[in-house]
Design an enzyme around this catalytic site. Sequence first.
Site, PDB file in Angstrom:
ATOM      1  N   GLU A   1       0.719  -1.308   0.006  1.00 55.78           N
ATOM      2  CA  GLU A   1      -0.015  -0.214   0.014  1.00 55.78           C
ATOM      3  C   GLU A   1       0.781   1.227   0.020  1.00 55.78           C
ATOM      4  OE1 GLU A   1      -2.752  -0.411   3.195  1.00 55.78           O
ATOM      5  OE2 GLU A   1      -3.930  -1.954   2.066  1.00 55.78           O
TER       6      GLU A   1
ATOM      7  N   GLU B   1      -5.151  -8.386  -0.324  1.00 58.31           N
ATOM      8  CA  GLU B   1      -5.760  -8.381   0.964  1.00 58.31           C
ATOM      9  C   GLU B   1      -7.076  -8.077   0.644  1.00 58.31           C
ATOM     10  OE1 GLU B   1      -4.561  -5.311   3.690  1.00 58.31           O
ATOM     11  OE2 GLU B   1      -2.245  -5.941   3.492  1.00 58.31           O
TER      12      GLU B   1
END
Length: 310
Positions: free
Chosen positions: A135, A242
């Site tokens: 991220e 995820e």
Amino acid sequence: MAQTWRGVNLAGAAYSSSRLPGRYGYDYIYPKPSEVDYFTQAGMNIFRLSVLWERLQPSLNGPLDEGELRRVRQFVSYARDRGASTVLDIHDYGRYRGQEVGSTAVPDAAFADLWSRLAQAFGTDSHVLFGLMNEPQQHSAQAWKNSVQAAIDAIRKTGSHNTILVPGIGWDGAQSFASLNGPSLGTLTDPAHNLVYEVHEYFDTDASGTKPACISRDQAVARLQSFTDWLRAHRAHGFLGEFGVSRQPECVALLAPLLSHMRENADVWSGWTYWAAGPLWGNYMFTLEPDHGADRPQMQAIRPFLGKSR
């Protein structure tokens, strides 16, 4: 078509990121062999292993820490012996000691140096996938693209052909990837032709993965659809690194349509790792860690998608 990779994030080694390097076994811990056994016996074949850049490489452009590298190697070896691959996930949000990759403090060359060293360590092991960064919080997709290209070039220069997972800015969201990251990251080049685009997605109303409530089935699948379409248009491959839902029954019920969507589009979806499991989560609402040996509700929903052939 079978999904190539089906697995789970095993968190723990990236814990206590504010305590560097931290005390092993107290501030952070690597997954236990029993966890690998539980998930591989269920049919999972990949683990996303979160690690911290600062622990692996205590100083920029310096040698890798032997103790930390040994722990990674031990995990990779144990998983491989049980038929599973490992995503080596640098879980640093596009930063090194708080400084942005691509900045004067942490230039792209330093990011490339990390990956050159990791490629030298793991570049002959096809069971290791290189998760470039979790991220990344970069200021622009184009700036991040330049950092990623530097890492790809450094990895391939070592002779490594390992799969490289490419994340995007904006929390790596699947629903925004095509518009936010696609124009820049779609221009990456890889002489080994082994890039896979990694996205994340959660199914609460704001996609933050912080609330137990969830959106409807149609809304949930729609959050993946634009990325599926982008992959197909670009003849690319994707990986859902995820995703997670709470134990509320209506949220657990989302897993089947989401996993079905990826399986039905396995020509572009290479696989997925659920968030999360690991020894330190306790009763976290998303956890797949077994409860005194019993499956969590989410694991019960996932099991039908773990068959050896589908």
